[in-house]
Design an enzyme around this catalytic site. Structure first.
Site, PDB file in Angstrom:
ATOM      1  N   ASP A  10      64.047   6.871  31.984  1.00  0.00           N
ATOM      2  CA  ASP A  10      64.252   8.900  31.971  1.00  0.00           C
ATOM      3  C   ASP A  10      65.857   9.259  32.180  1.00  0.00           C
ATOM      4  OD1 ASP A  10      62.816  10.319  34.990  1.00  0.00           O
ATOM      5  OD2 ASP A  10      64.694   8.528  34.751  1.00  0.00           O
ATOM      6  N   ASP A  15      70.518   6.712  35.586  1.00  0.00           N
ATOM      7  CA  ASP A  15      69.278   5.736  35.058  1.00  0.00           C
ATOM      8  C   ASP A  15      70.686   5.823  33.036  1.00  0.00           C
ATOM      9  OD1 ASP A  15      67.411   8.345  35.509  1.00  0.00           O
ATOM     10  OD2 ASP A  15      66.008   6.424  34.565  1.00  0.00           O
ATOM     11  N   ASN A  39      62.553  12.620  34.587  1.00  0.00           N
ATOM     12  CA  ASN A  39      63.630  13.704  34.837  1.00  0.00           C
ATOM     13  C   ASN A  39      63.829  14.866  34.417  1.00  0.00           C
ATOM     14  OD1 ASN A  39      64.307  11.855  37.032  1.00  0.00           O
ATOM     15  ND2 ASN A  39      65.898  10.800  35.323  1.00  0.00           N
ATOM     16  N   THR A 123      62.978   1.855  35.131  1.00  0.00           N
ATOM     17  CA  THR A 123      63.762   3.185  36.063  1.00  0.00           C
ATOM     18  C   THR A 123      63.323   4.511  36.306  1.00  0.00           C
ATOM     19  OG1 THR A 123      65.086   3.331  34.214  1.00  0.00           O
ATOM     20  CG2 THR A 123      65.929   2.012  35.285  1.00  0.00           C
ATOM     21  N   PHE A 164      59.844   9.787  43.407  1.00  0.00           N
ATOM     22  CA  PHE A 164      60.031  10.996  42.478  1.00  0.00           C
ATOM     23  C   PHE A 164      58.813   9.992  40.730  1.00  0.00           C
ATOM     24  CE2 PHE A 164      60.093  14.111  39.183  1.00  0.00           C
ATOM     25  CZ  PHE A 164      60.515  12.792  37.769  1.00  0.00           C
ATOM     26  N   ASN A 165      59.844   8.599  41.352  1.00  0.00           N
ATOM     27  CA  ASN A 165      58.957   7.950  39.999  1.00  0.00           C
ATOM     28  C   ASN A 165      57.674   7.577  40.058  1.00  0.00           C
ATOM     29  OD1 ASN A 165      61.832   8.051  38.351  1.00  0.00           O
ATOM     30  ND2 ASN A 165      62.460   5.666  39.420  1.00  0.00           N
ATOM     31  N   HIS A 236      70.894   5.199  42.504  1.00  0.00           N
ATOM     32  CA  HIS A 236      69.367   5.039  42.206  1.00  0.00           C
ATOM     33  C   HIS A 236      69.437   4.166  41.071  1.00  0.00           C
ATOM     34  CE1 HIS A 236      68.066   7.762  45.503  1.00  0.00           C
ATOM     35  NE2 HIS A 236      68.146   8.819  44.015  1.00  0.00           N
ATOM     36  N   ASP A 237      69.029   3.918  39.544  1.00  0.00           N
ATOM     37  CA  ASP A 237      69.226   3.132  38.836  1.00  0.00           C
ATOM     38  C   ASP A 237      69.531   1.864  38.589  1.00  0.00           C
ATOM     39  OD1 ASP A 237      67.154   6.153  37.213  1.00  0.00           O
ATOM     40  OD2 ASP A 237      66.347   4.937  38.085  1.00  0.00           O
TER      41      ASP A 237
HETATM   42  O1  RIB Z   1      64.045   8.839  42.629  1.00  0.00           O
HETATM   43  C1  RIB Z   1      65.322   8.148  42.233  1.00  0.00           C
HETATM   44  C2  RIB Z   1      64.122   8.485  40.265  1.00  0.00           C
HETATM   45  O2  RIB Z   1      63.700   9.264  39.702  1.00  0.00           O
HETATM   46  C3  RIB Z   1      65.608   7.835  39.439  1.00  0.00           C
HETATM   47  O3  RIB Z   1      64.748   7.051  38.396  1.00  0.00           O
HETATM   48  C4  RIB Z   1      65.988   9.275  39.189  1.00  0.00           C
HETATM   49  O4  RIB Z   1      66.265   8.842  38.112  1.00  0.00           O
HETATM   50  C5  RIB Z   1      65.231   9.398  38.967  1.00  0.00           C
HETATM   51  O5  RIB Z   1      64.314   9.341  37.609  1.00  0.00           O
HETATM   52 CA    CA Z   2      65.344   7.309  36.636  1.00  0.00          CA
END
Ligand code: RIB
Ligand code: CA
Length: 310
Positions: A10, A15, A39, A123, A164-165, A236-237
């Site tokens: 996303d 990403d 996102n 991701t 979040f994801n 993160h990703d």
């Molecule tokens: O919490 C981090 C995740 O949420 C990552 O994948 C970032 O791109 C958002 O999508």
């Molecule tokens: Ca992401």
């Protein structure tokens, strides 16, 4: 041995860096990119996926996926990634077309064509993956490895309980974790160790258009929050891609992960039991990152991409 991988994402600033890592490291070959709403809305994550593919010089097909979660109303992280998803960066327009298939069909057909040979990385929210599992349950056998950036076993980032994801589509995440495969859950506890601080960013100097048109503006935007000033933003990703490239970068612990979907305050929580009996385990959870080697890997891969763009 080169690993073939399909990435569901996303984009999203981290990403975008994950795609650059996957493209630049010779141990991976990206055979598909699928976009999911997350996102930012699907129209932007899809357009960003297409433009990033062409900006980096990738050749994988890009397919558009789900624009909203399975059950709930969608949430977004535009406050973090910017309204269009890459901060203030607007990549060059691209003439190339989307793959005509829905993301779910690209995922299923790609894995079906080479059972056991292609890995899957997610991701973003897990909506596309859950729909693919429901449409073709055999993908859990066909995927060589399945790695997600998502979840947390201590604290979330969207709520105290949820990352979040997973929070974006808890029902999808529950389907995915219960599907019967081993999910490598690269959660916040791991990814918060992957900080693009000032020292790290000096390593990106001289990476030409990749640095000037993407890395610097995106990381400046992503790291603009006061508490990132010192530490730097967490990428993160890219950690999910790094795991597939070289799992020795991380220590990982088998666990049972269940996703809370009912809690008023805990929906989206990845309830992680490191003491689950072997037969109950459905996940492998990396806990520590070799930060030095991670940034070596990233810098190396970015160098390859930058050279190919020159
Ligand atoms: O919490 C981090 C995740 O949420 C990552 O994948 C970032 O791109 C958002 O999508
Ligand atoms: Ca992401």
């Amino acid at each position: 041995m080169v690993k073939e991988v399909l990435i569901d994402c996303d984009p999203g600033i981290d990403d975008a860096l994950a795609l650059a890592l996957a493209h630049g490291d010779p141990r991976l070959n990206v055979v598909g990119i699928t976009a999911v709403g997350g996102n930012v809305p699907l129209e932007f994550t899809t357009e960003n996926s297409l433009r990033l593919r062409d900006f980096y010089g990738m050749t994988a097909p890009v397919a558009r996926g789900a624009g909203r979660p399975l059950v709930r109303e969608g949430i977004n992280a535009g406050n973090v990634h910017g309204v269009m998803g890459l901060g203030e960066v607007v990549l060059p327009e691209t003439a190339t077309e989307l793959d005509p298939r829905h993301a779910v069909d690209l995922i299923i057909e790609t894995l079906a064509a080479a059972p056991g040979e292609i890995s899957l990385i997610a991701t973003g929210p897990l909506t596309n993956i859950a729909l693919a599992v429901r449409k073709e349950p055999r993908i859990v056998e066909w995927a060589a490895e399945f790695v997600i950036m998502g979840g947390a076993y201590t604290r979330g980032n969207r709520t105290p309980a949820a990352e979040f994801n997973v929070m974006a589509d808890p029902e999808a995440a529950a389907v995915v974790f219960e599907a019967g495969w081993t999910t490598v859950m690269i959660g916040l506890d791991l990814t918060h160790q992957a900080r693009a601080n000032a020292e790290v960013r000096t390593r990106f100097a001289g990476l030409g258009r990749l640095e000037s048109e993407l890395l610097t503006p995106c990381l400046d935007f992503y790291g603009r929050f006061p508490d990132y000033r010192e530490l730097g933003p967490a990428i993160h990703d890219a950690c999910a891609v790094a795991y597939l490239i070289d799992p020795t970068l991380m220590d990982a612990v088998p666990a049972r992960v269940d996703v809370e979907t009912q809690g008023r305050y805990t929906s989206g929580m990845t309830v992680t039991d490191f003491q689950a009996p072997p037969e109950a385990r459905n996940a492998l959870v990396p806990t520590t990152l070799d930060q030095g080697r991670f940034w070596d890997l990233m810098t190396e891969a970015f160098g390859v991409v930058a050279k190919s763009m020159a």
